[in-house]
Design a protein around this motif. Structure first.
Motif, PDB file in Angstrom:
ATOM      1  N   GLU A   1      52.450  36.559  33.683  1.00 13.45           N
ATOM      2  CA  GLU A   1      52.155  37.721  34.486  1.00 13.45           C
ATOM      3  C   GLU A   1      50.688  38.062  34.354  1.00 13.45           C
ATOM      4  OE1 GLU A   1      54.344  41.491  34.690  1.00 13.45           O
ATOM      5  OE2 GLU A   1      56.081  40.241  34.198  1.00 13.45           O
ATOM      6  N   LEU A   2      50.097  38.424  35.466  1.00  8.87           N
ATOM      7  CA  LEU A   2      48.694  38.820  35.444  1.00  8.87           C
ATOM      8  C   LEU A   2      48.556  40.231  34.903  1.00  8.87           C
ATOM      9  CD1 LEU A   2      47.331  37.579  38.886  1.00  8.87           C
ATOM     10  CD2 LEU A   2      46.894  36.618  36.638  1.00  8.87           C
ATOM     11  N   PRO A   3      47.508  40.467  34.128  1.00 11.71           N
ATOM     12  CA  PRO A   3      47.226  41.844  33.730  1.00 11.71           C
ATOM     13  C   PRO A   3      46.981  42.671  34.997  1.00 11.71           C
ATOM     14  CG  PRO A   3      45.867  40.301  32.500  1.00 11.71           C
ATOM     15  CD  PRO A   3      46.572  39.520  33.560  1.00 11.71           C
ATOM     16  N   ALA A   4      47.229  43.958  34.919  1.00  7.35           N
ATOM     17  CA  ALA A   4      47.099  44.839  36.082  1.00  7.35           C
ATOM     18  C   ALA A   4      45.723  44.717  36.732  1.00  7.35           C
ATOM     19  CB  ALA A   4      47.374  46.283  35.676  1.00  7.35           C
ATOM     20  N   ALA A   5      44.686  44.587  35.924  1.00  9.04           N
ATOM     21  CA  ALA A   5      43.321  44.501  36.476  1.00  9.04           C
ATOM     22  C   ALA A   5      43.158  43.280  37.374  1.00  9.04           C
ATOM     23  CB  ALA A   5      42.300  44.461  35.344  1.00  9.04           C
ATOM     24  N   LEU A   6      43.772  42.154  36.999  1.00 11.96           N
ATOM     25  CA  LEU A   6      43.666  40.935  37.799  1.00 11.96           C
ATOM     26  C   LEU A   6      44.629  40.941  38.976  1.00 11.96           C
ATOM     27  CD1 LEU A   6      43.284  38.221  35.035  1.00 11.96           C
ATOM     28  CD2 LEU A   6      41.534  39.033  36.623  1.00 11.96           C
TER      29      LEU A   6
ATOM     30  N   GLY B   1      32.520  27.151  36.858  1.00 16.81           N
ATOM     31  CA  GLY B   1      33.294  26.907  38.058  1.00 16.81           C
ATOM     32  C   GLY B   1      34.188  28.116  38.249  1.00 16.81           C
ATOM     33  N   LEU B   2      34.381  28.532  39.489  1.00 14.01           N
ATOM     34  CA  LEU B   2      35.077  29.786  39.724  1.00 14.01           C
ATOM     35  C   LEU B   2      36.569  29.632  40.000  1.00 14.01           C
ATOM     36  CD1 LEU B   2      32.284  31.712  41.605  1.00 14.01           C
ATOM     37  CD2 LEU B   2      32.941  31.841  39.202  1.00 14.01           C
ATOM     38  N   ALA B   3      37.079  28.403  39.950  1.00 13.25           N
ATOM     39  CA  ALA B   3      38.530  28.233  40.054  1.00 13.25           C
ATOM     40  C   ALA B   3      39.168  28.936  38.868  1.00 13.25           C
ATOM     41  CB  ALA B   3      38.886  26.755  40.058  1.00 13.25           C
ATOM     42  N   GLY B   4      40.166  29.732  39.129  1.00  9.34           N
ATOM     43  CA  GLY B   4      40.848  30.435  38.052  1.00  9.34           C
ATOM     44  C   GLY B   4      40.235  31.766  37.680  1.00  9.34           C
TER      45      GLY B   4
ATOM     46  N   SER C   1      44.128  32.987  32.528  1.00 13.50           N
ATOM     47  CA  SER C   1      43.258  32.269  31.591  1.00 13.50           C
ATOM     48  C   SER C   1      41.783  32.368  31.960  1.00 13.50           C
ATOM     49  CB  SER C   1      43.675  30.802  31.502  1.00 13.50           C
ATOM     50  OG  SER C   1      43.585  30.196  32.778  1.00 13.50           O
ATOM     51  N   GLY C   2      41.481  32.656  33.211  1.00  7.49           N
ATOM     52  CA  GLY C   2      40.097  32.812  33.637  1.00  7.49           C
ATOM     53  C   GLY C   2      39.431  31.497  33.973  1.00  7.49           C
TER      54      GLY C   2
END
Length: 144
Positions: A34-39, A75-78, A83-84
């Motif tokens: 699950e993504l954090p709320a911010a993401l 690189g901006l994928a992710g 995980s970023g």
């Protein structure tokens, strides 16, 4: 006779529960992250057009890839994954942006607009309208 009816009813009930899956739990081989709320917040990117964002990304490609490959910047994928993005070896922002703020659309937009210095190098500021920023963020969200 009442016992027979009770047993029949019990067997029917067990049969129905078994056929419907009863109390069985299913497991998935893929981990659920699950993504954090911010993401997970898409309040800016939901107003954008990823196709226009891809066009706006052109100048960014001087330092960033749309994959996990590192150039001058990551690189901006992710970027919007739990995980970023992949950072250069030896650099760890602990899931945050280089300015120490959490990765959220609002903070990423601020970082793009103001720029700054991180452990990798200098990010120049980019003067984008609100709509251009929404388009760019919508495109960045497509990079996996």
């Amino acid at each position: 006779m009442n016992r027979t009816i009770a047993w029949a009813f019990t067997l029917l009930l067990i049969g129905l529960l078994t056929a419907c899956g009863g109390n069985q739990q299913t497991s998935s081989s893929a981990p659920v992250t699950e993504l954090p709320a911010a993401l997970a917040d898409t309040s800016l990117s939901s107003k954008g057009d990823p196709k226009r964002g891809k066009e706006l990304f052109g100048p960014c490609a001087a330092c960033h890839t749309t994959s996990k490959e590192v150039l001058v910047g990551p690189g901006l994928a992710g970027l919007f994954s739990a995980s970023g993005p992949v950072l250069p070896k030896g650099v760890d922002y602990n899931g945050m942006l280089p300015n120490g703020k959490e990765r959220s659309e609002a903070n990423i937009a601020e970082w793009i607009r103001t720029g700054g210095t991180g452990r990798i190098g200098y990010m120049p500021s980019h003067n984008l309208t609100d709509q251009e920023m929404a388009d760019l963020l919508a495109y960045l969200r497509t990079l996996k």
